[in-house]
Write a protein that holds these residues in place. Structure first.
Motif, mmCIF file in Angstrom:
data_model
loop_
_atom_site.group_PDB
_atom_site.id
_atom_site.type_symbol
_atom_site.label_atom_id
_atom_site.label_comp_id
_atom_site.label_asym_id
_atom_site.label_seq_id
_atom_site.Cartn_x
_atom_site.Cartn_y
_atom_site.Cartn_z
ATOM 1 N N GLN B 38 0.858 -1.299 0.089
ATOM 2 C CA GLN B 38 -0.330 0.013 0.009
ATOM 3 C C GLN B 38 0.850 1.023 0.123
ATOM 4 O O GLN B 38 1.464 1.571 0.831
ATOM 5 C CB GLN B 38 -1.035 0.113 1.120
ATOM 6 C CG GLN B 38 -1.796 1.174 1.359
ATOM 7 C CD GLN B 38 -2.816 1.214 2.573
ATOM 8 O OE1 GLN B 38 -2.571 0.664 3.747
ATOM 9 N NE2 GLN B 38 -3.919 1.705 2.408
ATOM 10 N N SER B 39 0.722 2.067 -1.117
ATOM 11 C CA SER B 39 1.550 3.334 -1.086
ATOM 12 C C SER B 39 0.593 4.461 -0.350
ATOM 13 O O SER B 39 -0.547 4.287 -0.212
ATOM 14 C CB SER B 39 1.835 3.674 -2.446
ATOM 15 O OG SER B 39 2.665 2.891 -3.153
ATOM 16 N N PRO B 40 1.048 5.301 0.242
ATOM 17 C CA PRO B 40 0.383 6.467 1.142
ATOM 18 C C PRO B 40 -0.633 6.687 0.247
ATOM 19 O O PRO B 40 -0.717 7.172 -0.769
ATOM 20 C CB PRO B 40 1.446 7.491 0.939
ATOM 21 C CG PRO B 40 2.733 6.754 1.202
ATOM 22 C CD PRO B 40 2.519 5.665 0.243
ATOM 23 N N GLY B 41 -2.046 6.901 0.790
ATOM 24 C CA GLY B 41 -3.204 7.352 0.416
ATOM 25 C C GLY B 41 -3.715 6.321 -0.775
ATOM 26 O O GLY B 41 -4.883 6.791 -1.518
ATOM 27 N N GLN B 42 -3.219 5.389 -1.071
ATOM 28 C CA GLN B 42 -3.849 4.425 -2.004
ATOM 29 C C GLN B 42 -4.263 3.237 -1.640
ATOM 30 O O GLN B 42 -4.302 3.098 -0.318
ATOM 31 C CB GLN B 42 -2.718 3.973 -2.720
ATOM 32 C CG GLN B 42 -1.763 5.212 -3.585
ATOM 33 C CD GLN B 42 -2.538 5.992 -4.517
ATOM 34 O OE1 GLN B 42 -3.318 5.600 -5.315
ATOM 35 N NE2 GLN B 42 -2.766 7.279 -4.373
ATOM 36 N N GLY B 43 -5.173 2.307 -2.349
ATOM 37 C CA GLY B 43 -5.525 1.117 -1.951
ATOM 38 C C GLY B 43 -4.488 0.082 -1.989
ATOM 39 O O GLY B 43 -3.216 0.465 -2.037
ATOM 40 N N LEU B 44 -4.638 -1.117 -1.760
ATOM 41 C CA LEU B 44 -3.788 -2.300 -1.601
ATOM 42 C C LEU B 44 -3.759 -2.886 -2.768
ATOM 43 O O LEU B 44 -4.803 -3.125 -3.414
ATOM 44 C CB LEU B 44 -4.330 -3.346 -0.326
ATOM 45 C CG LEU B 44 -4.121 -3.054 0.827
ATOM 46 C CD1 LEU B 44 -4.997 -1.809 1.286
ATOM 47 C CD2 LEU B 44 -4.236 -4.486 2.001
ATOM 48 N N GLN B 45 -2.573 -3.174 -3.334
ATOM 49 C CA GLN B 45 -2.187 -3.832 -4.472
ATOM 50 C C GLN B 45 -1.531 -5.376 -4.173
ATOM 51 O O GLN B 45 -0.613 -5.471 -3.238
ATOM 52 C CB GLN B 45 -1.035 -3.408 -5.147
ATOM 53 C CG GLN B 45 -0.631 -3.925 -6.636
ATOM 54 C CD GLN B 45 0.436 -3.188 -7.530
ATOM 55 O OE1 GLN B 45 1.174 -2.320 -6.993
ATOM 56 N NE2 GLN B 45 0.271 -3.237 -8.799
ATOM 57 N N LEU B 46 -1.952 -6.200 -4.689
ATOM 58 C CA LEU B 46 -1.612 -7.841 -4.406
ATOM 59 C C LEU B 46 -0.263 -8.049 -5.069
ATOM 60 O O LEU B 46 0.126 -7.656 -6.522
ATOM 61 C CB LEU B 46 -2.527 -8.592 -5.111
ATOM 62 C CG LEU B 46 -2.069 -10.152 -4.943
ATOM 63 C CD1 LEU B 46 -2.280 -10.672 -3.473
ATOM 64 C CD2 LEU B 46 -3.092 -11.214 -5.629
ATOM 65 N N LEU B 47 0.793 -8.325 -4.224
ATOM 66 C CA LEU B 47 2.350 -8.511 -4.716
ATOM 67 C C LEU B 47 2.304 -9.987 -5.182
ATOM 68 O O LEU B 47 2.946 -10.228 -6.166
ATOM 69 C CB LEU B 47 3.310 -8.164 -3.661
ATOM 70 C CG LEU B 47 3.645 -6.786 -3.487
ATOM 71 C CD1 LEU B 47 4.544 -6.797 -2.259
ATOM 72 C CD2 LEU B 47 4.227 -6.326 -4.749
ATOM 73 N N LEU B 48 1.887 -11.103 -4.376
ATOM 74 C CA LEU B 48 1.953 -12.243 -4.857
ATOM 75 C C LEU B 48 1.241 -13.157 -3.906
ATOM 76 O O LEU B 48 0.721 -12.348 -2.726
ATOM 77 C CB LEU B 48 3.593 -12.716 -4.722
ATOM 78 C CG LEU B 48 4.117 -12.442 -3.322
ATOM 79 C CD1 LEU B 48 3.890 -13.157 -2.278
ATOM 80 C CD2 LEU B 48 5.954 -12.614 -3.506
ATOM 81 N N LYS B 49 0.933 -14.496 -4.262
ATOM 82 C CA LYS B 49 0.106 -15.190 -3.328
ATOM 83 C C LYS B 49 0.707 -16.605 -3.393
ATOM 84 O O LYS B 49 1.378 -17.273 -4.385
ATOM 85 C CB LYS B 49 -1.462 -15.249 -3.858
ATOM 86 C CG LYS B 49 -1.280 -15.647 -5.604
ATOM 87 C CD LYS B 49 -2.852 -15.321 -5.947
ATOM 88 C CE LYS B 49 -2.906 -15.977 -7.409
ATOM 89 N NZ LYS B 49 -2.100 -15.112 -8.475
ATOM 90 N N TYR B 50 0.231 -17.371 -2.473
ATOM 91 C CA TYR B 50 0.674 -18.707 -2.328
ATOM 92 C C TYR B 50 -0.715 -19.630 -2.065
ATOM 93 O O TYR B 50 -1.267 -19.296 -1.034
ATOM 94 C CB TYR B 50 1.840 -19.212 -1.178
ATOM 95 C CG TYR B 50 2.016 -20.519 -1.135
ATOM 96 C CD1 TYR B 50 1.331 -21.117 -0.117
ATOM 97 C CD2 TYR B 50 2.714 -21.363 -2.043
ATOM 98 C CE1 TYR B 50 1.655 -22.506 0.242
ATOM 99 C CE2 TYR B 50 2.963 -22.615 -1.842
ATOM 100 C CZ TYR B 50 2.341 -23.150 -0.788
ATOM 101 O OH TYR B 50 2.523 -24.690 -0.917
ATOM 102 N N PHE B 51 -0.801 -20.708 -2.985
ATOM 103 C CA PHE B 51 -2.052 -21.447 -2.632
ATOM 104 C C PHE B 51 -1.558 -22.936 -2.285
ATOM 105 O O PHE B 51 -1.955 -23.643 -1.622
ATOM 106 C CB PHE B 51 -2.876 -21.681 -3.761
ATOM 107 C CG PHE B 51 -3.769 -20.180 -4.144
ATOM 108 C CD1 PHE B 51 -4.398 -19.938 -5.264
ATOM 109 C CD2 PHE B 51 -3.751 -19.290 -3.053
ATOM 110 C CE1 PHE B 51 -4.932 -18.681 -5.290
ATOM 111 C CE2 PHE B 51 -4.370 -18.274 -3.477
ATOM 112 C CZ PHE B 51 -5.198 -17.689 -4.564
#
Lengths: 111, 118
Positions: B38-51
């Motif tokens: 999350q950059s300041p004042g922004q929403g959340l961005q998915l970096l990576l995931k593990y299933f």
């Protein structure tokens, strides 16, 4: 980016007034979520929806209600806002209940 | 109930240095694991995931994470940090949505703020 919008983006209101936040998606995703973000707490789940008219409570649901009358819209209502509900609210969507994509957030201040 | 711990509230690194952000989780089985930025004042961005599968996961922006079942950890790494990586990073877990029973509800850690010095 996933097509998610939140409105309003900023709101200042007074204690005791009702407030409704809207989340709108253009992705036709089944699952929608409302989180609140507070310093030191990360994000906490308020309510979620797993289909039209299908909703359930999350971790911090007291004082909040939600409605989902159509796939694209998920509304969060504070029936009577309190200062403890001052926060940043994020909506998220998911197609299969695995990874979620987040909206830009709504900053709510309750005076 | 599942929980996530990010032990470091704030980390400062120099540009070009390597980075590791720690994440430990508490859950009875192997959950789904995520890192968001999350950059300041922004929403959340998915970096990576593990299933499931390969325990070393590659994400966007040159990030990777390694799932270690024995340590209940999912640490985020980057070999060389750029000034634009300064942000807050969140680790999150959810129960696998097998049969549509968990609904993908995320539990987040408290977040780690990354500062990058030139």
């Amino acid at each position: 980016d996933a097509g998610i919008t939140q409105s309003p983006r900023h709101k200042v209101t007074e204690t005791g007034t009702p407030v409704t936040l809207r989340c709108h998606q253009t992705e036709n995703h089944r699952y929608m979520y409302w989180y609140r973000q507070d310093p030191g707490h990360g994000l906490r789940l308020i309510h979620y929806s797993y289909g039209v008219k299908d909703t359930d409570k999350g971790e911090v649901s007291d004082g909040y209600s939600v409605s989902r009358s159509k796939t694209e819209d998920f509304l969060l209502t504070l029936e009577s806002a309190t200062s403890s509900q001052t926060s940043v609210y994020f909506c998220a969507i998911s197609s299969r209940g695995n990874e979620q994509f987040f909206g830009p957030g709504t900053r709510l201040t309750v005076l | 109930a599942q929980s996530v711990t990010q032990p470091d509230i704030h980390i400062t690194v120099s540009e070009g240095a390597s980075l590791e952000l720690r994440c430990n989780y508490s859950y009875g089985a192997t959950p789904y694991l995520f890192w968001y930025v999350q950059s300041p004042g922004q929403g959340l961005q998915l970096l990576l995931k593990y299933f499931s599968g390969d325990t070393l996961v590659q994400g966007i922006k040159g990030f990777e994470a390694e799932f270690k079942r024995s340590q209940s950890s999912f640490n985020l790494r980057k070999p060389s940090v750029h000034w634009s990586d300064a942000a807050e990073y969140f680790c999150a877990v959810s129960r696998p949505n097998a049969g549509g029973t968990s609904y993908g509800k995320l539990t987040f850690g408290q977040g780690t703020i990354l500062t990058v010095h030139p």
